[in-house]
Motif scaffolding. Structure first.
Motif, PDB file in Angstrom:
ATOM      1  N   THR A  61      33.526   3.628 -20.590  1.00 42.57           N
ATOM      2  CA  THR A  61      33.480   4.593 -21.695  1.00 42.57           C
ATOM      3  C   THR A  61      33.657   3.898 -23.037  1.00 42.57           C
ATOM      4  O   THR A  61      32.924   4.192 -24.000  1.00 42.57           O
ATOM      5  N   LEU A  84      32.190   6.948  -8.208  1.00 39.39           N
ATOM      6  CA  LEU A  84      32.123   8.280  -8.804  1.00 39.39           C
ATOM      7  C   LEU A  84      32.673   8.292 -10.227  1.00 39.39           C
ATOM      8  O   LEU A  84      32.105   8.928 -11.124  1.00 39.39           O
ATOM      9  N   SER A  85      33.780   7.588 -10.455  1.00 38.81           N
ATOM     10  CA  SER A  85      34.406   7.620 -11.786  1.00 38.81           C
ATOM     11  C   SER A  85      33.495   6.995 -12.833  1.00 38.81           C
ATOM     12  O   SER A  85      33.447   7.452 -13.986  1.00 38.81           O
ATOM     13  N   ILE A  87      30.110   6.843 -12.580  1.00 35.91           N
ATOM     14  CA  ILE A  87      28.995   7.788 -12.752  1.00 35.91           C
ATOM     15  C   ILE A  87      29.394   8.879 -13.736  1.00 35.91           C
ATOM     16  O   ILE A  87      28.641   9.226 -14.657  1.00 35.91           O
ATOM     17  N   ASP A  88      30.600   9.414 -13.578  1.00 31.82           N
ATOM     18  CA  ASP A  88      31.078  10.465 -14.483  1.00 31.82           C
ATOM     19  C   ASP A  88      31.208   9.935 -15.910  1.00 31.82           C
ATOM     20  O   ASP A  88      30.866  10.636 -16.873  1.00 31.82           O
ATOM     21  N   ALA A  89      31.702   8.701 -16.063  1.00 35.09           N
ATOM     22  CA  ALA A  89      31.872   8.119 -17.398  1.00 35.09           C
ATOM     23  C   ALA A  89      30.523   7.935 -18.091  1.00 35.09           C
ATOM     24  O   ALA A  89      30.378   8.218 -19.288  1.00 35.09           O
ATOM     25  N   ALA A  91      27.653   9.596 -17.383  1.00 33.66           N
ATOM     26  CA  ALA A  91      27.081  10.914 -17.669  1.00 33.66           C
ATOM     27  C   ALA A  91      27.734  11.540 -18.899  1.00 33.66           C
ATOM     28  O   ALA A  91      27.048  12.085 -19.779  1.00 33.66           O
ATOM     29  N   ALA A  92      29.054  11.437 -18.996  1.00 34.76           N
ATOM     30  CA  ALA A  92      29.759  12.001 -20.153  1.00 34.76           C
ATOM     31  C   ALA A  92      29.340  11.287 -21.434  1.00 34.76           C
ATOM     32  O   ALA A  92      29.161  11.927 -22.484  1.00 34.76           O
ATOM     33  N   GLU A  95      25.885  12.483 -22.437  1.00 35.69           N
ATOM     34  CA  GLU A  95      25.967  13.839 -22.986  1.00 35.69           C
ATOM     35  C   GLU A  95      26.561  13.827 -24.394  1.00 35.69           C
ATOM     36  O   GLU A  95      26.155  14.604 -25.267  1.00 35.69           O
ATOM     37  N   ALA A 124      26.527  12.588  -6.588  1.00 32.45           N
ATOM     38  CA  ALA A 124      26.811  12.508  -8.027  1.00 32.45           C
ATOM     39  C   ALA A 124      25.596  12.000  -8.800  1.00 32.45           C
ATOM     40  O   ALA A 124      25.342  12.457  -9.920  1.00 32.45           O
ATOM     41  N   THR A 127      23.333  15.080  -9.145  1.00 28.33           N
ATOM     42  CA  THR A 127      23.787  16.193  -9.969  1.00 28.33           C
ATOM     43  C   THR A 127      24.200  15.791 -11.373  1.00 28.33           C
ATOM     44  O   THR A 127      24.136  16.612 -12.298  1.00 28.33           O
ATOM     45  N   ARG A 128      24.630  14.513 -11.580  1.00 26.62           N
ATOM     46  CA  ARG A 128      25.159  14.100 -12.881  1.00 26.62           C
ATOM     47  C   ARG A 128      24.180  13.241 -13.677  1.00 26.62           C
ATOM     48  O   ARG A 128      24.025  13.450 -14.883  1.00 26.62           O
TER      49      ARG A 128
END
Length: 266
Positions: A61, A84-85, A87-89, A91-92, A95, A124, A127-128
């Motif tokens: 991030t 997963l963490s 991938i989320d970072a 995607a965020a 965005e 993930a 979807t992400r």
């Protein structure tokens, strides 16, 4: 004059043939300034991967925010992301900063055929990350894995899988045919309006390390320069074919050596 800038979000390859190193070489070879967000460090060479050290998600991030807060990024390329963490970072971050173009190379299946991602990580990706992508660039096994289906074996089945991948939310899909058979390597570019068949002669060389990374980053470089998706894919495919054809000019390592990113220059 505005400097075209592309960002790679991917893992590091210590041997320099794939990952972030291949992406930055590709950007430079195509006249684009390259920035990087490193998601993992690998200890690897042309013979294989010896170890992987994941970068903490919060530092992924921090890298994303540092780059986007200062550089006018024209296109993003995303490579292998396994946790997963992370991938989320990613995607965020996408965005938050809303880059115009995102090319996602969903590296999920090793050359050996082994799955590289756990099932929850594949979910993930679906979807992400895929809904945020301008273009995804799976090879035939990866397209099948994303859909949890057998690998497509003919043009109709490949186009059908492309349509189902589009339904996951991306704007276009390039299914790479390097794992196919025959004298030509055939890729299929599918978007909501059309399906385009892109053929190139299949080149006989063992030096193909980093081919997928380099193709997706070449597409991102062309998008950063202002090309549309179809032109970017055509230009990138032409460039990677020449890089593979020139790969045997190198003597690098004892396994699958790299493609020649700078074939136009030496």
């Amino acid at each position: 004059m505005t400097t075209p800038i592309a960002l790679t979000i991917a893992g590091s390859d210590s041997s320099g043939g794939a990952g972030v190193q291949a992406d930055l070489k590709t950007f430079a070879a195509l006249g684009v300034y390259g920035a990087s967000v490193i998601t993992a460090l690998t200890a690897q060479n042309t013979m294989g991967v010896r170890g992987i050290h994941q970068v903490p998600a919060e530092f992924v991030t921090a890298q994303i925010d540092a780059v986007f807060s200062d550089l006018a990024v024209g296109a993003v390329k995303i490579g292998m992301v396994a946790e997963l963490s992370i991938i989320d970072a990613i995607a965020a971050g996408l965005e938050r900063w809303s880059p115009k173009h995102v090319v996602f190379d969903p590296v999920m299946v090793a050359t050996s055929g082994d799955r590289l991602l756990a099932a929850e990580a594949v979910d993930a990706l679906r979807t992400r990350l895929i809904p945020l992508a301008s273009l995804i660039t799976p090879n035939l096994p990866e397209a099948a894995a994303l859909l949890d289906e057998p690998m497509a074996s003919d043009e109709a089945a490949i186009e059908s899988q492309g349509r189902r991948l589009l339904a996951l939310g991306c704007q276009a899909v390039l299914i790479k045919g390097g794992h196919g058979q025959g004298s030509e390597s055939i890729d299929y570019l599918v978007d909501v309006d059309s399906a385009l068949v892109l053929a190139a002669p299949r080149i006989g060389t063992a030096n193909t390390h980093g081919t997928g990374c380099s193709l997706s980053s070449a597409i991102a470089a062309e998008l950063a320069k202002g090309e549309d998706v179809t032109s970017a894919v055509r230009n990138a495919k032409r460039w990677i074919s020449a890089a593979i054809e020139a790969a045997d000019r190198f003597t690098v390592g004892h396994g699958h050596g790299p493609v020649h990113h700078f074939h136009r220059f030496y």
